[in-house]
Design a protein around this motif. Structure first.
Motif, mmCIF file in Angstrom:
data_model
loop_
_atom_site.group_PDB
_atom_site.id
_atom_site.type_symbol
_atom_site.label_atom_id
_atom_site.label_comp_id
_atom_site.label_asym_id
_atom_site.label_seq_id
_atom_site.Cartn_x
_atom_site.Cartn_y
_atom_site.Cartn_z
ATOM 1 N N ILE A 66 0.839 -1.198 0.000
ATOM 2 C CA ILE A 66 0.000 0.000 0.000
ATOM 3 C C ILE A 66 0.879 1.255 0.000
ATOM 4 C CG2 ILE A 66 -1.621 1.356 1.409
ATOM 5 C CD1 ILE A 66 -2.951 -1.333 2.163
ATOM 6 N N LEU A 67 1.941 1.247 0.789
ATOM 7 C CA LEU A 67 2.856 2.387 0.830
ATOM 8 C C LEU A 67 3.560 2.582 -0.519
ATOM 9 C CD1 LEU A 67 4.078 4.647 2.495
ATOM 10 C CD2 LEU A 67 5.801 3.028 3.311
ATOM 11 N N LYS A 68 3.989 1.489 -1.166
ATOM 12 C CA LYS A 68 4.628 1.597 -2.477
ATOM 13 C C LYS A 68 3.659 2.178 -3.503
ATOM 14 C CE LYS A 68 8.138 -1.900 -2.028
ATOM 15 N NZ LYS A 68 9.042 -2.719 -2.783
ATOM 16 N N VAL A 69 2.405 1.728 -3.456
ATOM 17 C CA VAL A 69 1.390 2.249 -4.384
ATOM 18 C C VAL A 69 1.187 3.739 -4.128
ATOM 19 C CG1 VAL A 69 -1.057 2.158 -5.019
ATOM 20 C CG2 VAL A 69 0.237 0.033 -4.726
ATOM 21 N N HIS A 70 1.079 4.113 -2.872
ATOM 22 C CA HIS A 70 0.890 5.527 -2.510
ATOM 23 C C HIS A 70 2.041 6.385 -3.046
ATOM 24 C CE1 HIS A 70 0.183 9.151 -0.207
ATOM 25 N NE2 HIS A 70 1.384 9.020 0.337
ATOM 26 N N LYS A 71 3.271 5.925 -2.834
ATOM 27 C CA LYS A 71 4.435 6.699 -3.279
ATOM 28 C C LYS A 71 4.501 6.807 -4.798
ATOM 29 C CE LYS A 71 7.426 5.994 0.708
ATOM 30 N NZ LYS A 71 8.682 5.395 1.197
ATOM 31 N N LYS A 72 4.147 5.734 -5.508
ATOM 32 C CA LYS A 72 4.228 5.737 -6.966
ATOM 33 C C LYS A 72 3.085 6.512 -7.610
ATOM 34 C CE LYS A 72 5.812 4.434 -10.987
ATOM 35 N NZ LYS A 72 7.130 4.798 -11.485
ATOM 36 N N THR A 73 1.865 6.384 -7.053
ATOM 37 C CA THR A 73 0.679 6.954 -7.693
ATOM 38 C C THR A 73 0.262 8.300 -7.126
ATOM 39 O OG1 THR A 73 -0.876 5.886 -6.171
ATOM 40 C CG2 THR A 73 -0.228 4.633 -8.143
ATOM 41 N N TRP A 75 -1.879 8.420 -4.844
ATOM 42 C CA TRP A 75 -3.245 8.195 -4.369
ATOM 43 C C TRP A 75 -3.266 8.200 -2.846
ATOM 44 C CZ3 TRP A 75 -5.094 3.365 -7.601
ATOM 45 C CH2 TRP A 75 -5.227 3.735 -8.937
ATOM 46 N N PRO A 76 -4.341 8.722 -2.242
ATOM 47 C CA PRO A 76 -4.467 8.651 -0.784
ATOM 48 C C PRO A 76 -4.554 7.191 -0.321
ATOM 49 C CG PRO A 76 -6.130 10.117 -1.732
ATOM 50 C CD PRO A 76 -5.458 9.418 -2.871
ATOM 51 N N VAL A 77 -3.990 6.918 0.844
ATOM 52 C CA VAL A 77 -4.027 5.562 1.399
ATOM 53 C C VAL A 77 -5.468 5.080 1.530
ATOM 54 C CG1 VAL A 77 -3.501 4.185 3.454
ATOM 55 C CG2 VAL A 77 -1.800 5.783 2.545
ATOM 56 N N GLU A 78 -6.389 5.969 1.862
ATOM 57 C CA GLU A 78 -7.799 5.594 2.009
ATOM 58 C C GLU A 78 -8.358 5.046 0.690
ATOM 59 O OE1 GLU A 78 -6.528 8.568 2.900
ATOM 60 O OE2 GLU A 78 -6.578 8.344 5.079
ATOM 61 N N ARG A 79 -7.986 5.648 -0.431
ATOM 62 C CA ARG A 79 -8.458 5.160 -1.728
ATOM 63 C C ARG A 79 -7.876 3.781 -2.016
ATOM 64 N NH1 ARG A 79 -7.212 7.498 -7.829
ATOM 65 N NH2 ARG A 79 -8.597 6.041 -8.874
ATOM 66 N N ILE A 80 -6.604 3.601 -1.735
ATOM 67 C CA ILE A 80 -5.945 2.317 -1.974
ATOM 68 C C ILE A 80 -6.603 1.231 -1.134
ATOM 69 C CG2 ILE A 80 -3.757 1.071 -1.796
ATOM 70 C CD1 ILE A 80 -2.408 3.896 -2.191
ATOM 71 N N GLU A 81 -6.825 1.514 0.141
ATOM 72 C CA GLU A 81 -7.467 0.532 1.026
ATOM 73 C C GLU A 81 -8.886 0.223 0.562
ATOM 74 O OE1 GLU A 81 -6.954 2.503 4.793
ATOM 75 O OE2 GLU A 81 -5.217 1.241 5.269
ATOM 76 N N PHE A 82 -9.612 1.240 0.090
ATOM 77 C CA PHE A 82 -10.977 1.039 -0.390
ATOM 78 C C PHE A 82 -11.001 0.069 -1.577
ATOM 79 C CE2 PHE A 82 -14.431 2.167 -3.299
ATOM 80 C CZ PHE A 82 -15.532 2.019 -2.465
#
Length: 90
Positions: A66-73, A75-82
């Motif tokens: 999730i952290l890697k996705v957040h850093k690359k994109t 996107w807010p962590v909340e969106r990734i978790e959703f």
């Protein structure tokens, strides 16, 4: 949030997004134009086998991923978790 449309298709075609639907992985591929999970793995700096386990439900998406996705994109962590499926297959 956004509606995610997925469909099942014949396996073995890497240009098709939804061999196995996964809302987070499919949303990233659509938004960033990554043609395959292999390309996405390279872009995120993760193993292709790890993405496969997320896609097939044998592993849950990890906090590290999730952290890697957040850093690359960005996107807010909340969106990734959703967009992460809630359960792992037993």
């Amino acid at each position: 949030m956004e509606e995610i449309k997925t469909k099942r298709v014949r396996k073995g075609n890497p240009s098709v997004l939804e061999n196995w639907p996964h809302p987070l992985l499919d949303a990233m591929r659509r938004e960033f134009g990554w043609p395959s999970d292999g390309v996405m793995a390279e872009e995120l700096g993760v193993m292709r086998s790890g993405l496969s386990k997320f896609r097939h439900g044998t592993n849950q998406v990890s906090a590290e991923f999730i952290l890697k996705v957040h850093k690359k994109t960005g996107w807010p962590v909340e969106r990734i978790e959703f967009l992460c499926p809630p359960q792992v297959k037993s």
